[in-house]
Scaffold this motif. Sequence first.
Motif, PDB file in Angstrom:
ATOM      1  N   THR A 246       0.853  -1.195   0.000  1.00  0.00           N
ATOM      2  CA  THR A 246       0.000   0.000   0.000  1.00  0.00           C
ATOM      3  C   THR A 246       0.881   1.235   0.000  1.00  0.00           C
ATOM      4  N   SER A 247       0.593   2.142  -0.908  1.00  0.00           N
ATOM      5  CA  SER A 247       1.445   3.322  -1.024  1.00  0.00           C
ATOM      6  C   SER A 247       0.640   4.614  -0.880  1.00  0.00           C
ATOM      7  N   ARG A 248      -0.536   4.653  -1.518  1.00  0.00           N
ATOM      8  CA  ARG A 248      -1.356   5.873  -1.461  1.00  0.00           C
ATOM      9  C   ARG A 248      -2.657   5.542  -0.719  1.00  0.00           C
ATOM     10  N   VAL A 249      -2.966   6.330   0.301  1.00  0.00           N
ATOM     11  CA  VAL A 249      -4.190   6.083   1.063  1.00  0.00           C
ATOM     12  C   VAL A 249      -5.107   7.287   0.869  1.00  0.00           C
ATOM     13  N   ILE A 250      -6.226   7.046   0.204  1.00  0.00           N
ATOM     14  CA  ILE A 250      -7.116   8.120  -0.234  1.00  0.00           C
ATOM     15  C   ILE A 250      -8.368   8.051   0.648  1.00  0.00           C
ATOM     16  N   VAL A 251      -8.581   9.106   1.446  1.00  0.00           N
ATOM     17  CA  VAL A 251      -9.591   9.018   2.508  1.00  0.00           C
ATOM     18  C   VAL A 251     -10.665  10.094   2.306  1.00  0.00           C
ATOM     19  N   LEU A 252     -11.921   9.688   2.450  1.00  0.00           N
ATOM     20  CA  LEU A 252     -13.033  10.642   2.346  1.00  0.00           C
ATOM     21  C   LEU A 252     -12.961  11.619   3.521  1.00  0.00           C
ATOM     22  N   GLU A 253     -13.213  12.893   3.210  1.00  0.00           N
ATOM     23  CA  GLU A 253     -12.898  13.959   4.176  1.00  0.00           C
ATOM     24  C   GLU A 253     -13.614  13.828   5.522  1.00  0.00           C
ATOM     25  N   ASN A 254     -14.888  13.315   5.519  1.00  0.00           N
ATOM     26  CA  ASN A 254     -15.585  13.271   6.813  1.00  0.00           C
ATOM     27  C   ASN A 254     -15.055  12.218   7.789  1.00  0.00           C
ATOM     28  N   VAL A 255     -14.190  11.294   7.310  1.00  0.00           N
ATOM     29  CA  VAL A 255     -13.559  10.375   8.272  1.00  0.00           C
ATOM     30  C   VAL A 255     -12.039  10.557   8.320  1.00  0.00           C
ATOM     31  N   TYR A 256     -11.553  11.541   7.572  1.00  0.00           N
ATOM     32  CA  TYR A 256     -10.092  11.704   7.431  1.00  0.00           C
ATOM     33  C   TYR A 256      -9.400  11.856   8.788  1.00  0.00           C
ATOM     34  N   ASP A 257      -9.881  12.770   9.614  1.00  0.00           N
ATOM     35  CA  ASP A 257      -9.166  13.047  10.876  1.00  0.00           C
ATOM     36  C   ASP A 257      -9.170  11.830  11.796  1.00  0.00           C
ATOM     37  N   ARG A 258     -10.326  11.157  11.868  1.00  0.00           N
ATOM     38  CA  ARG A 258     -10.412   9.975  12.750  1.00  0.00           C
ATOM     39  C   ARG A 258      -9.509   8.851  12.236  1.00  0.00           C
TER      40      ARG A 258
ATOM     41  N   GLU B 102       5.684   7.754  -8.111  1.00  0.00           N
ATOM     42  CA  GLU B 102       6.727   6.745  -8.345  1.00  0.00           C
ATOM     43  C   GLU B 102       6.738   5.669  -7.259  1.00  0.00           C
ATOM     44  N   GLU B 103       7.165   4.468  -7.643  1.00  0.00           N
ATOM     45  CA  GLU B 103       7.242   3.376  -6.672  1.00  0.00           C
ATOM     46  C   GLU B 103       8.409   3.659  -5.710  1.00  0.00           C
ATOM     47  N   ILE B 104       8.119   3.695  -4.413  1.00  0.00           N
ATOM     48  CA  ILE B 104       9.165   4.004  -3.418  1.00  0.00           C
ATOM     49  C   ILE B 104       9.826   2.720  -2.928  1.00  0.00           C
ATOM     50  N   PHE B 105       9.047   1.670  -2.762  1.00  0.00           N
ATOM     51  CA  PHE B 105       9.540   0.373  -2.283  1.00  0.00           C
ATOM     52  C   PHE B 105      10.162   0.518  -0.900  1.00  0.00           C
ATOM     53  N   GLY B 106       9.429   1.184  -0.039  1.00  0.00           N
ATOM     54  CA  GLY B 106       9.860   1.376   1.336  1.00  0.00           C
ATOM     55  C   GLY B 106       8.643   1.713   2.187  1.00  0.00           C
ATOM     56  N   PRO B 107       8.833   1.857   3.514  1.00  0.00           N
ATOM     57  CA  PRO B 107       7.690   2.027   4.418  1.00  0.00           C
ATOM     58  C   PRO B 107       7.169   3.470   4.450  1.00  0.00           C
ATOM     59  N   VAL B 108       6.561   3.882   3.346  1.00  0.00           N
ATOM     60  CA  VAL B 108       6.101   5.277   3.234  1.00  0.00           C
ATOM     61  C   VAL B 108       4.662   5.291   2.723  1.00  0.00           C
ATOM     62  N   ILE B 109       3.797   5.990   3.481  1.00  0.00           N
ATOM     63  CA  ILE B 109       2.389   6.144   3.087  1.00  0.00           C
ATOM     64  C   ILE B 109       2.146   7.599   2.707  1.00  0.00           C
ATOM     65  N   THR B 110       1.429   7.819   1.621  1.00  0.00           N
ATOM     66  CA  THR B 110       0.985   9.182   1.305  1.00  0.00           C
ATOM     67  C   THR B 110      -0.526   9.248   1.561  1.00  0.00           C
ATOM     68  N   LEU B 111      -0.913  10.131   2.462  1.00  0.00           N
ATOM     69  CA  LEU B 111      -2.340  10.298   2.781  1.00  0.00           C
ATOM     70  C   LEU B 111      -2.923  11.401   1.911  1.00  0.00           C
ATOM     71  N   MET B 112      -4.082  11.130   1.314  1.00  0.00           N
ATOM     72  CA  MET B 112      -4.721  12.123   0.445  1.00  0.00           C
ATOM     73  C   MET B 112      -6.183  12.251   0.835  1.00  0.00           C
ATOM     74  N   LYS B 113      -6.621  13.507   1.051  1.00  0.00           N
ATOM     75  CA  LYS B 113      -8.010  13.744   1.480  1.00  0.00           C
ATOM     76  C   LYS B 113      -8.862  14.103   0.258  1.00  0.00           C
ATOM     77  N   VAL B 114     -10.037  13.465   0.130  1.00  0.00           N
ATOM     78  CA  VAL B 114     -10.905  13.776  -1.023  1.00  0.00           C
ATOM     79  C   VAL B 114     -12.340  14.020  -0.545  1.00  0.00           C
ATOM     80  N   ASN B 115     -13.117  14.695  -1.435  1.00  0.00           N
ATOM     81  CA  ASN B 115     -14.515  15.015  -1.081  1.00  0.00           C
ATOM     82  C   ASN B 115     -15.508  13.962  -1.552  1.00  0.00           C
ATOM     83  N   THR B 116     -15.191  13.304  -2.655  1.00  0.00           N
ATOM     84  CA  THR B 116     -16.162  12.353  -3.224  1.00  0.00           C
ATOM     85  C   THR B 116     -15.471  11.051  -3.625  1.00  0.00           C
ATOM     86  N   MET B 117     -16.298  10.033  -3.782  1.00  0.00           N
ATOM     87  CA  MET B 117     -15.758   8.746  -4.234  1.00  0.00           C
ATOM     88  C   MET B 117     -15.246   8.854  -5.675  1.00  0.00           C
TER      89      MET B 117
END
Length: 487
Positions: free
Chosen positions: A292-304, A389-404
């Motif tokens: 898992t590299s990119r974690v895309i989270v809907l804004e109303n649950v992002y903080d939790r 780009e593929e990092i191939f290491g223990p790095v997560i990028t969190l991204m907040k979105v409004n819609t599916m």
Amino acid sequence: MTINTQNKRYLNYVNGEWIESSKNEWTENRNPANTEEVVGYVPKSSNEDLDKAVAAAKNSQKEWKKLSGDVRGKYLYKAADILESRIDEVAESMTREMGKTLPEAKGETARGVAILRYYAGEGLRKVGDVIPSTDKEALMFTTRAPLGVVGIITPWNFPVAIPIWKAAPALIYGNSIVLKPATEAAVTCAKVFECFELAGFPSGVVNMVTGPGNVIGKGIANHSDVNGITFTGSNTVGKQIGQTALARGAKYQLEMGGKNPVIVDADADLDQAVEATISGAFRSTGQKCTATSRVIVLENVYDRFKEKLVAKTNEIIVGDGLQEGVWMGPAVNERQLNTVLSYIQKGRKEGASLVIGGERLTAGSFEKGHFIQPTIFENVTTSMTIAQEEIFGPVITLMKVNTMEEALNIANDVEFGLSASIFTSNIQKMLTFIEDIDAGLVRINAESAGVELQAPFGGMKNSSSHSREQGQAAIEFFTSIKTVLTK
Ligand SMILES: NC(=O)C1=CN([C@@H]2O[C@H](COP(=O)(O)OP(=O)(O)OC[C@H]3O[C@@H](n4cnc5c(N)ncnc54)[C@H](O)[C@@H]3O)[C@@H](O)[C@H]2O)C=CC1
Ligand SMILES: O=C(O)CCC(=O)C(=O)O
């Protein structure tokens, strides 16, 4: 031990014998958790060594393909039993050589055993179909022929499972093999070949030659007597191999990178999503093409979600994978560690905010290893390097979105398409995800990493050569179809 481990030297396995390379030059493999420990020396082989292995493979394949699938399967069953009796030894070697934790290494070795047994059984399954002919007096059917000599080029991140999931189907369908392991994992691979040796495969059917990628790997891709090449590794090398194989008309199969997204919907079970994200992103120190590299989270649950994710990340124990309680080991080598650190640097420079981690660990027991903290970035936009780009290491990028819809657009906005997960309890969203996501592995309420040996594995877009490995899909690469009409 029949393997020659005098002075920790692991030799090439060619034509049924452990032999030194013609160059008598060696690469030293050191433990990435403790670089003072030499795990073994492996030959830096030459094209001359490769030629011998290919000649042995070519010679033996004529008889090997004539055996029944049942008989070939018996060799694989035997290799499985031997590997099973050595799980502890092989797993420990894996942890010492490339750093993944011992429980993960044991799990992977057990998976190798299961793959061998699965393909052993394949020797008794159907290989063709009867197809109605327009001529009522004719019988038309398909059968399968092996390719001949298969060249196998493997990476370091699954030192047992990947060599076996390529070798076992190649062998059961009647091919002989020449395998070049990643140097970083060659000691562990030699131990797998020792199991093949003890299983009694006829001389020349299984061969292993270690050495630099740009000599032995390239040599396999170029060799006129290698009829098929199967590769897992980086995109750069994969594309070169594909072009070389295409130019000389050899069959090829490439499994390459990933930039795997996880979408967390507002109605997701957040604890489940957090567990799966941590496991998918950080196990094996993120060194999986399915990580898992990119974690895309809907804004109303992002903080939790973020709060829970950070809390769990804080609990991760980094250290020497041989030690009990350690959850995440080191990067495989200094080069990989530096690659990961340079991506973290780029993330900062391009404006992402570091939430946790981001540093190399050097104090105390970390001093002699390639350790790095599990790392999470937020305020990441899709155009940033760390989101592409593929990092191939223990790095997560969190991204907040409004819609599916936005989540799906971001998830697909990369050159890769290997694995993708969604966490949601809404069946309609699951169905839309299955239909719209560009990924060969689609996971609903499950982590992006982890594949099952009996199911097809491979990616879309630049993640693979559009073929699939494992399960029944393997027959498509390792054989050619013959359509027979008889009357
Ligand atoms: N898809 C996956 O599972 C993997 C992806 N990677 C990616 O690749 C990056 C670099 O890792 P590397 O170990 O350097 O991967 P790599 O692609 O260089 O190595 C994979 C295999 O290819 C061989 N090889 C290298 N150069 C070759 C050439 N010119 N011709 C034929 N074979 C060659 C290597 O010796 C090794 O056996 C990682 O950071 C990661 O992004 C690495 C390992 C596995
Ligand atoms: O996720 C897995 O178990 C397999 C991943 C894989 O094939 C790879 O990283 O090369």
